[in-house]
Design a protein around this motif. Structure first.
Motif, PDB file in Angstrom:
ATOM      1  N   SER A   1      37.748  97.193 140.451  1.00 58.22           N
ATOM      2  CA  SER A   1      36.330  97.434 140.203  1.00 58.22           C
ATOM      3  C   SER A   1      36.092  98.887 139.806  1.00 58.22           C
ATOM      4  N   CYS A   2      37.179  99.677 139.774  1.00 58.47           N
ATOM      5  CA  CYS A   2      37.047 101.116 139.548  1.00 58.47           C
ATOM      6  C   CYS A   2      37.062 101.425 138.050  1.00 58.47           C
ATOM      7  N   PRO A   3      35.992 102.024 137.505  1.00 57.26           N
ATOM      8  CA  PRO A   3      35.967 102.302 136.061  1.00 57.26           C
ATOM      9  C   PRO A   3      37.062 103.267 135.624  1.00 57.26           C
ATOM     10  N   VAL A   4      37.505 104.148 136.506  1.00 53.78           N
ATOM     11  CA  VAL A   4      38.579 105.062 136.119  1.00 53.78           C
ATOM     12  C   VAL A   4      39.890 104.276 135.983  1.00 53.78           C
ATOM     13  N   PHE A   5      40.087 103.286 136.829  1.00 55.08           N
ATOM     14  CA  PHE A   5      41.288 102.458 136.718  1.00 55.08           C
ATOM     15  C   PHE A   5      41.224 101.588 135.469  1.00 55.08           C
ATOM     16  N   TRP A   6      40.037 101.048 135.140  1.00 55.76           N
ATOM     17  CA  TRP A   6      39.893 100.233 133.928  1.00 55.76           C
ATOM     18  C   TRP A   6      40.350 101.010 132.708  1.00 55.76           C
ATOM     19  N   ASN A   7      40.065 102.332 132.711  1.00 51.64           N
ATOM     20  CA  ASN A   7      40.274 103.092 131.492  1.00 51.64           C
ATOM     21  C   ASN A   7      41.717 103.111 131.044  1.00 51.64           C
ATOM     22  N   ASP A   8      42.636 103.570 131.890  1.00 53.78           N
ATOM     23  CA  ASP A   8      44.008 103.635 131.403  1.00 53.78           C
ATOM     24  C   ASP A   8      45.042 103.137 132.411  1.00 53.78           C
ATOM     25  N   GLY A   9      44.606 102.701 133.561  1.00 59.67           N
ATOM     26  CA  GLY A   9      45.556 102.113 134.500  1.00 59.67           C
ATOM     27  C   GLY A   9      46.543 103.087 135.104  1.00 59.67           C
ATOM     28  N   GLN A  10      46.331 104.398 134.885  1.00 57.42           N
ATOM     29  CA  GLN A  10      47.272 105.374 135.426  1.00 57.42           C
ATOM     30  C   GLN A  10      46.809 105.926 136.767  1.00 57.42           C
ATOM     31  N   TYR A  11      45.518 105.865 137.000  1.00 60.35           N
ATOM     32  CA  TYR A  11      44.943 106.310 138.271  1.00 60.35           C
ATOM     33  C   TYR A  11      45.547 105.478 139.416  1.00 60.35           C
ATOM     34  N   PHE A  12      45.867 106.142 140.529  1.00 61.96           N
ATOM     35  CA  PHE A  12      46.455 105.418 141.649  1.00 61.96           C
ATOM     36  C   PHE A  12      45.561 104.272 142.110  1.00 61.96           C
ATOM     37  N   GLY A  13      44.264 104.482 142.065  1.00 60.83           N
ATOM     38  CA  GLY A  13      43.341 103.429 142.451  1.00 60.83           C
ATOM     39  C   GLY A  13      43.005 103.488 143.931  1.00 60.83           C
ATOM     40  N   PRO A  14      41.822 102.980 144.282  1.00 60.96           N
ATOM     41  CA  PRO A  14      41.360 103.065 145.669  1.00 60.96           C
ATOM     42  C   PRO A  14      42.325 102.447 146.671  1.00 60.96           C
ATOM     43  N   ALA A  15      42.901 101.300 146.356  1.00 59.56           N
ATOM     44  CA  ALA A  15      43.733 100.607 147.347  1.00 59.56           C
ATOM     45  C   ALA A  15      44.936 101.453 147.747  1.00 59.56           C
TER      46      ALA A  15
ATOM     47  N   PRO B   1      54.457  81.647 123.598  1.00 66.56           N
ATOM     48  CA  PRO B   1      53.088  81.886 124.059  1.00 66.56           C
ATOM     49  C   PRO B   1      52.384  82.969 123.257  1.00 66.56           C
ATOM     50  N   ALA B   2      51.061  82.979 123.361  1.00 61.56           N
ATOM     51  CA  ALA B   2      50.258  83.988 122.680  1.00 61.56           C
ATOM     52  C   ALA B   2      50.614  85.364 123.214  1.00 61.56           C
ATOM     53  N   PRO B   3      50.476  86.402 122.365  1.00 65.09           N
ATOM     54  CA  PRO B   3      50.796  87.746 122.849  1.00 65.09           C
ATOM     55  C   PRO B   3      49.862  88.155 123.978  1.00 65.09           C
ATOM     56  N   LEU B   4      50.441  88.629 125.059  1.00 66.47           N
ATOM     57  CA  LEU B   4      49.617  89.112 126.161  1.00 66.47           C
ATOM     58  C   LEU B   4      49.036  90.464 125.778  1.00 66.47           C
ATOM     59  N   ILE B   5      47.821  90.710 126.251  1.00 66.62           N
ATOM     60  CA  ILE B   5      47.204  92.004 125.991  1.00 66.62           C
ATOM     61  C   ILE B   5      47.678  92.960 127.072  1.00 66.62           C
ATOM     62  N   GLU B   6      48.498  93.896 126.672  1.00 65.93           N
ATOM     63  CA  GLU B   6      49.035  94.837 127.653  1.00 65.93           C
ATOM     64  C   GLU B   6      47.972  95.866 128.014  1.00 65.93           C
ATOM     65  N   ALA B   7      48.021  96.327 129.234  1.00 68.21           N
ATOM     66  CA  ALA B   7      47.186  97.454 129.608  1.00 68.21           C
ATOM     67  C   ALA B   7      47.634  98.642 128.767  1.00 68.21           C
ATOM     68  N   PRO B   8      46.678  99.508 128.333  1.00 66.65           N
ATOM     69  CA  PRO B   8      47.015 100.577 127.382  1.00 66.65           C
ATOM     70  C   PRO B   8      48.213 101.416 127.818  1.00 66.65           C
TER      71      PRO B   8
ATOM     72  N   GLU C   1      41.763 106.940 124.380  1.00 62.57           N
ATOM     73  CA  GLU C   1      42.853 106.042 124.749  1.00 62.57           C
ATOM     74  C   GLU C   1      44.186 106.471 124.151  1.00 62.57           C
ATOM     75  N   ARG C   2      44.151 106.952 122.879  1.00 58.40           N
ATOM     76  CA  ARG C   2      45.422 107.283 122.242  1.00 58.40           C
ATOM     77  C   ARG C   2      45.764 108.746 122.459  1.00 58.40           C
ATOM     78  N   ALA C   3      47.051 109.020 122.565  1.00 62.66           N
ATOM     79  CA  ALA C   3      47.506 110.380 122.867  1.00 62.66           C
ATOM     80  C   ALA C   3      47.096 111.360 121.772  1.00 62.66           C
ATOM     81  N   THR C   4      47.094 110.900 120.508  1.00 63.20           N
ATOM     82  CA  THR C   4      46.757 111.823 119.419  1.00 63.20           C
ATOM     83  C   THR C   4      45.273 112.163 119.437  1.00 63.20           C
ATOM     84  N   THR C   5      44.415 111.137 119.699  1.00 61.76           N
ATOM     85  CA  THR C   5      42.968 111.392 119.801  1.00 61.76           C
ATOM     86  C   THR C   5      42.704 112.407 120.894  1.00 61.76           C
TER      87      THR C   5
END
Lengths: 252, 162
Positions: free
Chosen positions: A173-187, B27-34, B127-131
């Protein structure tokens, strides 16, 4: 002659606790399509039952291909966290009557993690963050022959964070975690907190150093989504703030 | 994912009669987390920078409340408001070292506070490293330029300039 029969039917339907509820479920099947879509199911269900019972009814009676995780079904194992009516909850702790059954009940997978099928997400990044904070007792010296004793006050210090069931409702539910998944996250931070403030543990400094990282506690924006989402009522944001305070007070 | 999975017609509803594009073996390509957190995610070693930045935001915020509100009241409310501001007014104020320090402090704190805030926003949203790299480069350049130019003006201000 027809009237008594009609009356009886009416009386029966009035006595029946069942109501018709629409479940709007986010379906995704990688063997069929690369896109997720909403699917509606109408079921008759007692409003005092839980969302999980509704999902069971759909899976067992309407569409066996509906896929979701659940283990204990009583709010202990943390398998069935999902986004119900736009909020992260445990399907086994959410009563139908509490979430307005007059409107369709939307059920989605939790956000920020890769969906594998229907309501099942890949929990690996979540558990990786959990493993990264060393969620185990670290001590030095010889192992005592008896229990490691602790005063009631020392136990009370971290009591809140021992309640975590790792359902991922907070982290997803954390918007910072949604962004790039690198944040450790609350849990992960909650479970680090559980050991950092444990008087028996000796690796608090190490864990604080891990959470002092670029993707550690300093990315918390104090939005309180995690506290709202926690099905165990843990004051998650408070725990994160306590870790921040410990980081600052230990260094100055 | 496999190149065979480039779908032209991405209709979400599978055709019951026709052939499905995907099946169990394909299967369809899974959407990976960025940027997925895995065991191989590199460990960052940035020391206490993030903590210092976090603390700086809180402390400078408190100081800026006083500095900026005081500044706004002096400039816009007291003594005839905005109409009094001119070269003579600024020259008069900067004759006193107190206002020089006030303005210098406000310039540095506001620029660093805002710059760090924007750095956080870029970190959260690009999201992207260059941006990320380009946005941050632009941000740091603008911040350093404004701070240097402002400091230069405050230190070398000459009320008798022609």
């Amino acid at each position: 002659m027809a009237t008594p029969v009609l009356d009886k039917v009416e009386a029966e339907s009035a006595a029946s606790p069942y109501i018709t509820v629409t479940f709007r479920i986010r379906r995704f099947n990688p063997e069929v399509s690369d896109e997720a879509q909403w699917q509606d199911f109408q079921i008759d269900i007692d409003p005092k039952e839980r969302v999980l019972d509704g999902l069971h009814k759909i899976k067992w009676e309407l569409d066996g291909s509906l896929t979701f995780r659940r283990s204990c079904a009583h709010g202990i194992c943390g398998s069935d966290a999902m986004r119900i009516n736009g909020r992260n909850r445990l399907a086994c702790k959410t009563l139908i009557k509490d979430i307005n059954p007059d409107k369709p009940i939307t059920v989605e997978p939790i956000k920020g993690l890769t969906v594998q099928k229907d309501l099942i997400v890949d929990m690996e990044p979540f558990f990786q963050a959990y493993r990264d904070v060393m969620p185990f007792l670290v001590t030095s010296g010889n192992e005592p022959t008896r229990e490691r004793l602790q005063s009631a006050e020392d136990r009370e210090r971290f009591d809140d964070t021992t309640k975590c069931i790792l359902c991922a409702a907070c982290t997803s539910s954390c918007p910072v975690f949604w962004n790039d998944g690198q944040y450790f996250g609350p849990a992960a931070i909650v479970n680090a907190h559980r050991f950092i403030f444990d008087s028996r543990d000796e690796a608090a400094e190490q864990r604080l150093e891990i959470l002092n990282d670029k993707d550690g506690v300093w990315r918390c924006r104090t939005t309180f989504n995690c506290t709202d989402a926690c099905p165990r009522g843990i004051e998650v944001t408070k725990a994160i703030q306590e870790v921040k305070r410990a980081l600052i007070t230990r260094r100055f | 994912m496999s190149t065979n999975n480039t779908v032209t017609d991405s209709s979400a509803i599978s055709d019951v009669e026709g052939e499905s594009l995907y099946d169990a073996d394909f299967p369809a390509p899974l959407i990976e987390a960025p940027r997925k957190r895995t065991g191989k995610t590199p460990k960052s070693t940035r020391g206490n920078f993030e903590m210092a930045a976090w603390l700086f935001m809180r402390l400078s915020g408190v100081v800026l409340v006083v500095l900026v509100i005081g500044h706004l009241i002096i400039q816009l409310v007291l003594d005839g408001g905005v109409s009094k501001i001119g070269f003579a007014f600024v020259a008069g104020r900067w004759a006193s070292p107190f206002w020089q320090v006030w303005d210098l402090l406000m310039l540095w704190l506001a620029m660093l506070h805002g710059g760090n805030g924007l750095r956080t926003v870029i970190n959260d949203y690009a999201e992207r490293a260059t941006t990320r790299l380009w946005l941050k480069g632009l941000l740091y350049t603008a911040t350093v330029f404004t701070i240097l130019l402002g400091s230069l003006v405050i230190f070398t201000f000459d009320p008798n300039i022609r």
